[in-house]
Design a protein around this motif. Structure first.
Motif, PDB file in Angstrom:
ATOM      1  N   ARG A  94       0.861  -1.147  -0.103  1.00 29.53           N
ATOM      2  CA  ARG A  94       0.128   0.105   0.034  1.00 29.53           C
ATOM      3  C   ARG A  94       0.922   1.301  -0.057  1.00 29.53           C
ATOM      4  NH1 ARG A  94      -3.406  -2.667   4.001  1.00 29.53           N
ATOM      5  NH2 ARG A  94      -5.292  -3.422   3.133  1.00 29.53           N
ATOM      6  N   LYS A 113       0.590   1.284 -13.520  1.00 34.74           N
ATOM      7  CA  LYS A 113      -0.424   1.535 -12.376  1.00 34.74           C
ATOM      8  C   LYS A 113      -1.158   0.449 -11.966  1.00 34.74           C
ATOM      9  CE  LYS A 113      -0.738   6.619 -13.047  1.00 34.74           C
ATOM     10  NZ  LYS A 113      -2.135   7.619 -13.253  1.00 34.74           N
ATOM     11  N   GLN A 114      -0.908   0.115 -10.878  1.00 31.77           N
ATOM     12  CA  GLN A 114      -1.682  -1.191 -10.198  1.00 31.77           C
ATOM     13  C   GLN A 114      -2.515  -0.788  -8.886  1.00 31.77           C
ATOM     14  OE1 GLN A 114       1.494  -4.198 -10.168  1.00 31.77           O
ATOM     15  NE2 GLN A 114       0.339  -5.259 -12.172  1.00 31.77           N
ATOM     16  N   ARG A 115      -3.474  -1.597  -8.500  1.00 33.55           N
ATOM     17  CA  ARG A 115      -4.167  -1.269  -7.407  1.00 33.55           C
ATOM     18  C   ARG A 115      -3.298  -2.071  -6.205  1.00 33.55           C
ATOM     19  NH1 ARG A 115      -8.638  -3.511  -7.126  1.00 33.55           N
ATOM     20  NH2 ARG A 115      -8.734  -4.438  -9.180  1.00 33.55           N
ATOM     21  N   GLU A 163      -4.129  -5.941  -6.964  1.00 23.89           N
ATOM     22  CA  GLU A 163      -3.493  -6.354  -7.897  1.00 23.89           C
ATOM     23  C   GLU A 163      -1.899  -6.572  -7.935  1.00 23.89           C
ATOM     24  OE1 GLU A 163      -6.156  -4.183 -11.599  1.00 23.89           O
ATOM     25  OE2 GLU A 163      -4.416  -3.018 -10.829  1.00 23.89           O
TER      26      GLU A 163
END
Length: 236
Positions: free
Chosen positions: A215, A224-226, A229
């Motif tokens: 995080r 870009k990844q959450r 992911e």
């Protein structure tokens, strides 16, 4: 079902799920939810029922204990390099009604340098933790610690053994950065209703810690990844 680029190519997963009755996507889903959110195994068991899958809470525990160590290794093999002075301290964690100690090192920007769960808080464990964090990040010029004698002794022993000159900065109460990180970890572990064994605690806290680092953007990624992911990408 796992979706998104982080779920990616789970068919090339490095973690072995051979022989498992459950699909690996579902196992990873269960592991991620447990280490990412303040939840107990029994609550997670109820959530699996909502997905029309029956999984006993003891099975969920086995998934975490079995798979988190490898996910943790994968995380540290892809962790962003951080060379910085850091702050080191320890907090307690209840395991089967007994206090154990979670050593943590955080840099000024709030990035986690490393962690280690120990049975005691003595010179040997402090030294073991110091070697672990330096092995992962390199030796800093300075480490800020509280008044605990064990931490100072560990740094002194490391300097003598490796002929380094890591300086010690003493502060009675460490900065708000350390407090903020501890609160984030305890917020997740408090609803777990008591960790039953040291082995389970080691795996659980490793998962909580590396998910927290994900995080904070400490995992090397492309595009870009959450956070979810990025977690699933560790298995591919």
């Amino acid at each position: 079902m796992i979706t998104g680029s982080g779920a990616g190519d789970l068919n090339s997963a490095m973690i072995c799920f051979k022989g498992s009755y459950f699909e690996r996507e579902f196992i990873l889903w269960g592991v991620r939810w447990y280490v990412a959110y303040p939840i107990s195994y029994r609550q997670l068991e109820a959530m699996t029922e909502d997905r029309r899958v029956v999984v006993d809470h003891s099975m969920l525990n086995r998934w975490v204990v079995k798979n988190v160590p490898e996910l943790d290794r994968q995380f540290h093999s892809r962790k962003r390099s951080v060379v910085s002075n850091w702050r080191s301290d320890a907090t307690y964690v209840n395991i089967r009604g007994s206090r154990k100690f979670l050593y943590q090192a955080i840099n000024k920007a709030g990035a986690t340098m490393g962690f280690l769960l120990t049975v005691k808080r003595d010179n040997n464990d402090a030294f073991r933790f110091l070697q672990r964090v330096i092995g992962q990040n390199g030796a800093p010029k300075k480490i800020t610690i509280d008044k605990t004698v064990a931490n100072a002794a560990a740094i002194g022993s490391y300097n003598a053994e490796h002929e380094t000159n890591v300086k010690i900065r003493h502060i009675k109460n460490l900065s708000k950065i350390n407090e903020k990180n501890r609160r984030a970890i305890k917020r997740l572990t408090r609803p777990m209703l008591g960790i039953k064994s040291f082995r389970s605690g080691t795996a659980t806290l490793a998962g909580v810690e590396f998910m927290h680092m994900i995080r904070k953007g400490q995992l090397q990624t492309t595009g870009k990844q959450r956070p979810a992911e990025r977690f699933y990408a560790l298995a591919a």
